[in-house]
Scaffold this motif. Sequence first.
Motif, PDB file in Angstrom:
ATOM      1  N   ASP A 257       0.836  -1.204   0.000  1.00  0.00           N
ATOM      2  CA  ASP A 257       0.000   0.000   0.000  1.00  0.00           C
ATOM      3  C   ASP A 257       0.869   1.252   0.000  1.00  0.00           C
ATOM      4  O   ASP A 257       1.838   1.360   0.760  1.00  0.00           O
ATOM      5  CB  ASP A 257      -0.914   0.002   1.233  1.00  0.00           C
ATOM      6  N   LEU A 258       0.489   2.202  -0.849  1.00  0.00           N
ATOM      7  CA  LEU A 258       1.229   3.460  -0.950  1.00  0.00           C
ATOM      8  C   LEU A 258       0.456   4.628  -0.372  1.00  0.00           C
ATOM      9  O   LEU A 258       0.934   5.764  -0.390  1.00  0.00           O
ATOM     10  CB  LEU A 258       1.554   3.755  -2.422  1.00  0.00           C
ATOM     11  N   GLY A 259      -0.729   4.371   0.165  1.00  0.00           N
ATOM     12  CA  GLY A 259      -1.551   5.453   0.714  1.00  0.00           C
ATOM     13  C   GLY A 259      -2.514   6.024  -0.301  1.00  0.00           C
ATOM     14  O   GLY A 259      -2.286   5.957  -1.510  1.00  0.00           O
ATOM     15  N   ARG A 260      -3.623   6.558   0.185  1.00  0.00           N
ATOM     16  CA  ARG A 260      -4.659   7.174  -0.647  1.00  0.00           C
ATOM     17  C   ARG A 260      -5.222   6.209  -1.690  1.00  0.00           C
ATOM     18  O   ARG A 260      -5.572   6.593  -2.808  1.00  0.00           O
ATOM     19  CB  ARG A 260      -4.131   8.429  -1.338  1.00  0.00           C
ATOM     20  N   GLY A 261      -5.287   4.950  -1.329  1.00  0.00           N
ATOM     21  CA  GLY A 261      -5.891   3.964  -2.211  1.00  0.00           C
ATOM     22  C   GLY A 261      -4.990   3.423  -3.297  1.00  0.00           C
ATOM     23  O   GLY A 261      -5.380   2.521  -4.044  1.00  0.00           O
ATOM     24  N   THR A 262      -3.796   3.964  -3.427  1.00  0.00           N
ATOM     25  CA  THR A 262      -2.874   3.476  -4.452  1.00  0.00           C
ATOM     26  C   THR A 262      -2.022   2.340  -3.881  1.00  0.00           C
ATOM     27  O   THR A 262      -1.795   2.258  -2.675  1.00  0.00           O
ATOM     28  CB  THR A 262      -1.954   4.595  -4.954  1.00  0.00           C
ATOM     29  N   TRP A 263      -1.536   1.488  -4.765  1.00  0.00           N
ATOM     30  CA  TRP A 263      -0.744   0.323  -4.338  1.00  0.00           C
ATOM     31  C   TRP A 263       0.123  -0.173  -5.492  1.00  0.00           C
ATOM     32  O   TRP A 263      -0.121   0.134  -6.659  1.00  0.00           O
ATOM     33  CB  TRP A 263      -1.656  -0.800  -3.844  1.00  0.00           C
ATOM     34  N   GLU A 311       3.552  -1.921 -11.244  1.00  0.00           N
ATOM     35  CA  GLU A 311       2.608  -0.829 -11.020  1.00  0.00           C
ATOM     36  C   GLU A 311       1.345  -1.076 -11.832  1.00  0.00           C
ATOM     37  O   GLU A 311       1.412  -1.237 -13.063  1.00  0.00           O
ATOM     38  CB  GLU A 311       3.254   0.489 -11.448  1.00  0.00           C
ATOM     39  N   PRO A 312       0.169  -1.123 -11.195  1.00  0.00           N
ATOM     40  CA  PRO A 312      -1.071  -1.414 -11.931  1.00  0.00           C
ATOM     41  C   PRO A 312      -1.513  -0.217 -12.762  1.00  0.00           C
ATOM     42  O   PRO A 312      -1.110   0.927 -12.528  1.00  0.00           O
ATOM     43  CB  PRO A 312      -2.071  -1.716 -10.814  1.00  0.00           C
ATOM     44  N   ASP A 318      -7.913  -5.459  -9.836  1.00  0.00           N
ATOM     45  CA  ASP A 318      -7.825  -6.508  -8.817  1.00  0.00           C
ATOM     46  C   ASP A 318      -6.414  -7.095  -8.859  1.00  0.00           C
ATOM     47  O   ASP A 318      -5.980  -7.604  -9.900  1.00  0.00           O
ATOM     48  CB  ASP A 318      -8.860  -7.598  -9.105  1.00  0.00           C
ATOM     49  N   PRO A 319      -5.656  -7.052  -7.740  1.00  0.00           N
ATOM     50  CA  PRO A 319      -4.269  -7.556  -7.770  1.00  0.00           C
ATOM     51  C   PRO A 319      -4.180  -9.039  -8.122  1.00  0.00           C
ATOM     52  O   PRO A 319      -3.223  -9.472  -8.767  1.00  0.00           O
ATOM     53  CB  PRO A 319      -3.748  -7.271  -6.358  1.00  0.00           C
ATOM     54  N   VAL A 320      -5.182  -9.828  -7.703  1.00  0.00           N
ATOM     55  CA  VAL A 320      -5.146 -11.264  -8.009  1.00  0.00           C
ATOM     56  C   VAL A 320      -5.288 -11.487  -9.507  1.00  0.00           C
ATOM     57  O   VAL A 320      -4.560 -12.285 -10.113  1.00  0.00           O
ATOM     58  CB  VAL A 320      -6.256 -12.007  -7.233  1.00  0.00           C
ATOM     59  N   ILE A 321      -6.221 -10.763 -10.135  1.00  0.00           N
ATOM     60  CA  ILE A 321      -6.407 -10.908 -11.576  1.00  0.00           C
ATOM     61  C   ILE A 321      -5.167 -10.417 -12.321  1.00  0.00           C
ATOM     62  O   ILE A 321      -4.723 -11.025 -13.311  1.00  0.00           O
ATOM     63  CB  ILE A 321      -7.660 -10.140 -12.031  1.00  0.00           C
TER      64      ILE A 321
END
Length: 750
Positions: A257-263, A311-312, A318-321
């Motif tokens: 997690d990078l904060g503010r919903g980003t990852w 980086e998505p 979805d990280p799994v997908i």
Amino acid sequence: MGQPFEPPSAGDGIESVELKSALEERYLRYALSTIMHRALPDARDGLKPVHRRILYGMRLLRLDPNTPHKKCAKIVGDVMGDFHPHGDQAIYDALVRLSQDFAQRYPLVDGQGNFGNIDGDGPAAYRYTEARLTEVARLILDGFDEDTVDFRPSYNGEKEEPSVLPAAFPNLLANGIQGIAVGMATSIPPHNAAELCDAALYLIAHPQATSPQLNTFVQGPDFPTGGILIDSAESITEAYRTGRGSFRVRARWAKEDLGRGTWNIVVTEIPYGIPKGRLIEKMAELLQEKKLPLLADVRDESAEDVRVVLEPRSRSVDPVILMESLFRLTELEARIPLNMNVLVGGLVPKVIGLAEVLREWLDHRRVVLQRRSRHRLGQIERRLEILGGLLIVYLDLDEVIRIIREEDEPKAALMARFELTELQANAILDTRLRSLRRLEEMELKREFEALTQEKEGIEALLGSEPAQWKTVTQQIRAVKKAFGPETRLGKRRTTLQNPPDTAGIDFTAALVEREPVTVIVSAKGWVRALKGHVADLSGVAFKGDDSLKIAFPSETTAKILLLASNGKVYTLEAAKLPGGRGFGDPVRLMVDFEDGTEVVAALPYRPESRLLIAGTDGRGFLAPADALVANTRKGKGILGLDGDATAALLVPAGEGDHVAVCSADKLLLVFPLGELPELARGKGVRLQRCRQTSLVDACVFRLSDGLPWRDSAGQARLANPQVLEKWMGHRAEAGSLMTRSFPKFERFGS
């Protein structure tokens, strides 16, 4: 004119040999040499000849774990000159691999300098690097100078080399090995040494244990680079039982997690044998080719540890997908083969299972124990003989001194006077005067008693098989303690997990960037996809006298259903269709069309929808679209046809309550959709009576909205419910002529 050819006579020393037999003999000799002396490992010590010679050469140079390193050039030169005349680079490459902690689960060589890295970079030249043996290599070599193994002459006969090493460490499975011989190969992945020791101890206690039973201890491979093993327990057990199989290994990743919903996703372990540099390069290529639509960027932030950042495209991915799509397209998932083809007894190449591999090692350890004990027993007996003579001397020292001073042949006189052997007499003559004091006699008596007791113990050991296995058990437990799970080197690195359930995920959308396209099928069966939704197709060119037959808007993530004239339905992926710059490609290159068949209809596949399929004989039915999707090039036989009938149409039937059918002689019939059955395949029922004509078109529509149709000029028309009353009926009727209500009718549809 030249002289005529005369075959050489036998007296010239030339022997005629049939070419076939000569080639067979020489190739067989080459194959045996490759199998026995180069490519396949010995089941007992798990080493190929080149590895064995490197370790033996380093031991002769006294490069033990606690000694200073020596230049690899010195090691390579000595090994090549004395034992392995196959080129310095081959020896150095093998030496380097033995030292790489990302290639060897338990390195046998401790390298100093640049020995390559996991990125795939090569090592420095051997004049710059240094090496010595590790503790694991010391265990493998332990006792080879105590007559525990056989020696054979080296390639030039000047020296001797061991044919196998004592191997107090289960090296074959612990470190694994790969090799390609002639007509056979071997591939054994690394395993956890502590688990192998547990399995070996169980096999000693239960000699009839099978490979599936030993799998309770050996969970699966344990790769030096870690990773996640995602095979089922059944497939792992079967692979170890037969000695053949493969393992699926995935990279280890975590969401950061990078904060503010980003990852981001961080990959910390990659599959075994995959160079990190090549992995990232291939991922970058796929990213540039827009084959990874869920991924925005890939970065290598590795230092000593692996750290690959993914980086998505957006925070909603979805990280799994995302990872499942990467596992499918990249080397973040790899398949590691298992082929336990080894030299059993050092002589016979054979594929064996887990139990047989461990049994080979255990039997070898018992033979080593026996030979070592006999060697020690011989040393003890020799020493006892000497001690016996010395103790006799102490009983009459004055007489011994007199004989040595006065006799011309003191050895013979001593042997005759005290009934000594030649060995004892030589030992007495070699004794220093300072050793003749009283204290030394007491030391000799104590040594005599201790050696006598040790001799009795060794004789008891050699005479008892259970005692031998007990000693082997103690040795294996010591190895397990040194490389147990609580140690840094012995801790399991590869974990076993079940992959996430992805049955309900459509990966077509995840693996292809979603873009609009217009699919075009020509009259002669050529297909292509234009970028975007093109309304005006007047400017589309065709090859020769070819022309437009079917065109419809779709997306790159869609599947295309093709109906052939023989009643089969084929499936194409829109993303794999050729672009619109040329004329496209023939459908026959993409699917296995039968001779004489042609494309009748094409439309995009929509899950859980229904389609109306019919033939020229007027028979048809409703079919679920899911049942029409074919997973192979051969397609699916959906519509059964009789006689000269061919497939005529495939149209959507999702939204509508009535069906309009039209024959070649302009007979129109409208009837309720509920009169048609829904089938997965078959001949269906009669839609329209077509005795002297054939069915050419159909449309499923909502009666309240009216029937859409087009005239010969391409203008869209609509027939309202009041107009259609004249043609309303039931299926299997002939219908009525399209009079002035349908001027210049071309086809159904808006």
